[in-house]
Design a protein around this motif. Structure first.
Motif, PDB file in Angstrom:
ATOM      1  N   LYS A 245      -2.101   8.463  14.777  1.00 41.10           N
ATOM      2  CA  LYS A 245      -3.439   8.986  14.480  1.00 41.10           C
ATOM      3  C   LYS A 245      -3.576  10.483  14.740  1.00 41.10           C
ATOM      4  CE  LYS A 245      -5.070   7.340  18.900  1.00 41.10           C
ATOM      5  NZ  LYS A 245      -5.762   6.323  19.615  1.00 41.10           N
ATOM      6  N   GLU A 246      -2.647  11.068  15.508  1.00 43.44           N
ATOM      7  CA  GLU A 246      -2.664  12.516  15.753  1.00 43.44           C
ATOM      8  C   GLU A 246      -1.745  13.281  14.805  1.00 43.44           C
ATOM      9  OE1 GLU A 246      -2.114  10.476  18.691  1.00 43.44           O
ATOM     10  OE2 GLU A 246      -4.291  10.467  18.972  1.00 43.44           O
ATOM     11  N   ARG A 247      -1.161  12.587  13.811  1.00 44.93           N
ATOM     12  CA  ARG A 247      -0.209  13.151  12.837  1.00 44.93           C
ATOM     13  C   ARG A 247       1.150  13.486  13.456  1.00 44.93           C
ATOM     14  NH1 ARG A 247      -1.765  14.323   7.544  1.00 44.93           N
ATOM     15  NH2 ARG A 247      -0.139  15.882   7.307  1.00 44.93           N
ATOM     16  N   THR A 248       1.491  12.796  14.533  1.00 46.80           N
ATOM     17  CA  THR A 248       2.831  12.929  15.086  1.00 46.80           C
ATOM     18  C   THR A 248       3.745  12.039  14.257  1.00 46.80           C
ATOM     19  OG1 THR A 248       1.954  13.302  17.300  1.00 46.80           O
ATOM     20  CG2 THR A 248       4.276  12.637  17.139  1.00 46.80           C
ATOM     21  N   PRO A 249       4.819  12.603  13.677  1.00 53.48           N
ATOM     22  CA  PRO A 249       5.704  11.790  12.845  1.00 53.48           C
ATOM     23  C   PRO A 249       6.415  10.702  13.642  1.00 53.48           C
ATOM     24  CG  PRO A 249       6.168  14.129  12.580  1.00 53.48           C
ATOM     25  CD  PRO A 249       5.228  13.993  13.727  1.00 53.48           C
ATOM     26  N   LEU A 250       6.454   9.522  13.054  1.00 49.90           N
ATOM     27  CA  LEU A 250       7.158   8.392  13.656  1.00 49.90           C
ATOM     28  C   LEU A 250       8.374   8.006  12.819  1.00 49.90           C
ATOM     29  CD1 LEU A 250       4.002   6.233  14.458  1.00 49.90           C
ATOM     30  CD2 LEU A 250       5.241   7.753  16.010  1.00 49.90           C
ATOM     31  N   GLY A 251       8.336   8.360  11.527  1.00 49.18           N
ATOM     32  CA  GLY A 251       9.438   8.029  10.637  1.00 49.18           C
ATOM     33  C   GLY A 251       9.111   8.452   9.226  1.00 49.18           C
ATOM     34  N   VAL A 252      10.031   8.133   8.332  1.00 51.32           N
ATOM     35  CA  VAL A 252       9.854   8.448   6.918  1.00 51.32           C
ATOM     36  C   VAL A 252      10.397   7.277   6.103  1.00 51.32           C
ATOM     37  CG1 VAL A 252      12.033   9.711   6.744  1.00 51.32           C
ATOM     38  CG2 VAL A 252      10.217  10.194   5.118  1.00 51.32           C
ATOM     39  N   VAL A 253       9.727   6.959   5.009  1.00 49.71           N
ATOM     40  CA  VAL A 253      10.166   5.890   4.113  1.00 49.71           C
ATOM     41  C   VAL A 253      10.302   6.511   2.726  1.00 49.71           C
ATOM     42  CG1 VAL A 253       9.623   3.649   3.091  1.00 49.71           C
ATOM     43  CG2 VAL A 253       8.948   4.138   5.458  1.00 49.71           C
ATOM     44  N   SER A 254      11.464   6.345   2.120  1.00 58.96           N
ATOM     45  CA  SER A 254      11.702   6.907   0.788  1.00 58.96           C
ATOM     46  C   SER A 254      11.774   5.800  -0.257  1.00 58.96           C
ATOM     47  CB  SER A 254      13.000   7.706   0.777  1.00 58.96           C
ATOM     48  OG  SER A 254      14.102   6.832   0.888  1.00 58.96           O
ATOM     49  N   VAL A 255      11.689   6.204  -1.509  1.00 60.49           N
ATOM     50  CA  VAL A 255      11.844   5.261  -2.609  1.00 60.49           C
ATOM     51  C   VAL A 255      13.211   4.592  -2.510  1.00 60.49           C
ATOM     52  CG1 VAL A 255      12.032   5.068  -5.125  1.00 60.49           C
ATOM     53  CG2 VAL A 255      10.255   6.505  -4.112  1.00 60.49           C
TER      54      VAL A 255
ATOM     55  N   ALA B  54       0.831  -1.209   0.000  1.00 62.77           N
ATOM     56  CA  ALA B  54       0.000   0.000   0.000  1.00 62.77           C
ATOM     57  C   ALA B  54       0.867   1.262   0.000  1.00 62.77           C
ATOM     58  CB  ALA B  54      -0.930   0.007   1.205  1.00 62.77           C
ATOM     59  N   LEU B  55       1.976   1.216   0.729  1.00 65.73           N
ATOM     60  CA  LEU B  55       2.891   2.344   0.777  1.00 65.73           C
ATOM     61  C   LEU B  55       3.483   2.614  -0.611  1.00 65.73           C
ATOM     62  CD1 LEU B  55       5.429   3.133   3.522  1.00 65.73           C
ATOM     63  CD2 LEU B  55       6.149   3.194   1.159  1.00 65.73           C
ATOM     64  N   ILE B  56       3.934   1.572  -1.297  1.00 69.52           N
ATOM     65  CA  ILE B  56       4.479   1.709  -2.647  1.00 69.52           C
ATOM     66  C   ILE B  56       3.398   2.228  -3.590  1.00 69.52           C
ATOM     67  CG2 ILE B  56       5.384   0.440  -4.636  1.00 69.52           C
ATOM     68  CD1 ILE B  56       6.872  -1.364  -2.564  1.00 69.52           C
ATOM     69  N   GLY B  57       2.172   1.739  -3.430  1.00 74.21           N
ATOM     70  CA  GLY B  57       1.057   2.228  -4.246  1.00 74.21           C
ATOM     71  C   GLY B  57       0.812   3.709  -4.036  1.00 74.21           C
ATOM     72  N   LYS B  58       0.923   4.149  -2.808  1.00 71.35           N
ATOM     73  CA  LYS B  58       0.721   5.569  -2.499  1.00 71.35           C
ATOM     74  C   LYS B  58       1.835   6.412  -3.105  1.00 71.35           C
ATOM     75  CE  LYS B  58      -1.571   7.971   1.063  1.00 71.35           C
ATOM     76  NZ  LYS B  58      -2.090   7.978   2.400  1.00 71.35           N
TER      77      LYS B  58
ATOM     78  N   ASP C 293      14.912   3.961   0.201  1.00 70.66           N
ATOM     79  CA  ASP C 293      14.856   2.965   1.286  1.00 70.66           C
ATOM     80  C   ASP C 293      14.282   1.651   0.776  1.00 70.66           C
ATOM     81  OD1 ASP C 293      15.761   4.895   3.132  1.00 70.66           O
ATOM     82  OD2 ASP C 293      13.701   5.455   3.688  1.00 70.66           O
ATOM     83  N   ILE C 294      13.180   1.766   0.019  1.00 70.15           N
ATOM     84  CA  ILE C 294      12.515   0.567  -0.501  1.00 70.15           C
ATOM     85  C   ILE C 294      13.426  -0.158  -1.487  1.00 70.15           C
ATOM     86  CG2 ILE C 294      10.563  -0.276  -1.854  1.00 70.15           C
ATOM     87  CD1 ILE C 294       8.992   2.177  -0.625  1.00 70.15           C
ATOM     88  N   ALA C 295      14.054   0.594  -2.382  1.00 74.85           N
ATOM     89  CA  ALA C 295      14.949  -0.016  -3.369  1.00 74.85           C
ATOM     90  C   ALA C 295      16.112  -0.718  -2.675  1.00 74.85           C
ATOM     91  CB  ALA C 295      15.485   1.040  -4.325  1.00 74.85           C
ATOM     92  N   ARG C 296      16.680  -0.094  -1.661  1.00 72.74           N
ATOM     93  CA  ARG C 296      17.803  -0.674  -0.916  1.00 72.74           C
ATOM     94  C   ARG C 296      17.406  -2.013  -0.291  1.00 72.74           C
ATOM     95  NH1 ARG C 296      20.016   3.811   0.460  1.00 72.74           N
ATOM     96  NH2 ARG C 296      18.345   4.385   1.851  1.00 72.74           N
ATOM     97  N   ILE C 297      16.215  -2.069   0.292  1.00 70.76           N
ATOM     98  CA  ILE C 297      15.743  -3.303   0.924  1.00 70.76           C
ATOM     99  C   ILE C 297      15.473  -4.383  -0.117  1.00 70.76           C
ATOM    100  CG2 ILE C 297      13.778  -4.321   2.154  1.00 70.76           C
ATOM    101  CD1 ILE C 297      13.676  -1.682   3.777  1.00 70.76           C
ATOM    102  N   LEU C 298      14.808  -4.013  -1.202  1.00 67.36           N
ATOM    103  CA  LEU C 298      14.479  -4.990  -2.237  1.00 67.36           C
ATOM    104  C   LEU C 298      15.730  -5.554  -2.897  1.00 67.36           C
ATOM    105  CD1 LEU C 298      11.362  -3.324  -3.882  1.00 67.36           C
ATOM    106  CD2 LEU C 298      11.412  -5.210  -2.238  1.00 67.36           C
ATOM    107  N   VAL C 299      16.731  -4.726  -3.115  1.00 59.33           N
ATOM    108  CA  VAL C 299      17.978  -5.178  -3.727  1.00 59.33           C
ATOM    109  C   VAL C 299      18.747  -6.084  -2.760  1.00 59.33           C
ATOM    110  CG1 VAL C 299      20.261  -4.420  -4.514  1.00 59.33           C
ATOM    111  CG2 VAL C 299      18.197  -3.269  -5.330  1.00 59.33           C
ATOM    112  N   SER C 300      18.757  -5.740  -1.480  1.00 49.84           N
ATOM    113  CA  SER C 300      19.513  -6.545  -0.512  1.00 49.84           C
ATOM    114  C   SER C 300      18.864  -7.909  -0.272  1.00 49.84           C
ATOM    115  CB  SER C 300      19.653  -5.791   0.822  1.00 49.84           C
ATOM    116  OG  SER C 300      18.403  -5.710   1.492  1.00 49.84           O
TER     117      SER C 300
END
Length: 130
Positions: free
Chosen positions: A109-119, A91-95, A121-128
């Protein structure tokens, strides 16, 4: 914000309100809205025509200027894209694909940031994993 981006070798940073809730983000792409880097450098020098320099504006005002600049060009400035901790990677990749953004912020749910995921980051994980 741009100084933080440069110091930390990142491409964007979150803009939070007084309560620590996510309002927007500023990225290196936003600097492209200005005529040239020379204009930005000139804006760093104290004031221009009695107005505060771009680099002295609070981030929330700078984000407003970004939105105005996009509107002048007939475009819109997308708000920060968010997901919740229970969002699946699919769903994240779809977004990311649907919004053509380079990052999504993970917020509670209050819009307090918990983290960030970038393209990246995803590519690094998929390649590894392959």
């Amino acid at each position: 914000a741009f100084l933080k981006i440069l110091e930390n070798n990142i491409s964007a940073c979150a803009i939070l309100d007084e309560d620590g809730k996510l309002l927007s983000s500023i990225s290196t792409k936003d600097i492209r809205l200005f005529k040239s880097m020379e204009e930005v450098i000139q804006q760093r020098i104290d004031q221009v025509d009695g107005k505060p320099s771009l680099m002295e504006l609070p981030c929330t005002e700078f984000v407003q200027k970004i939105r105005e600049a996009y509107e002048t060009k007939g475009q819109s400035h997308a708000a920060a894209v968010v997901v919740t901790p229970d969002t699946t990677l699919r769903a994240l990749i779809g977004k990311l694909a649907a919004t053509k953004m380079h990052r999504v912020f993970v917020v509670d749910k209050e819009r307090t940031p918990l983290g960030v995921v970038s393209v990246s980051d995803i590519a690094r994980i998929l390649v590894s994993e392959s």
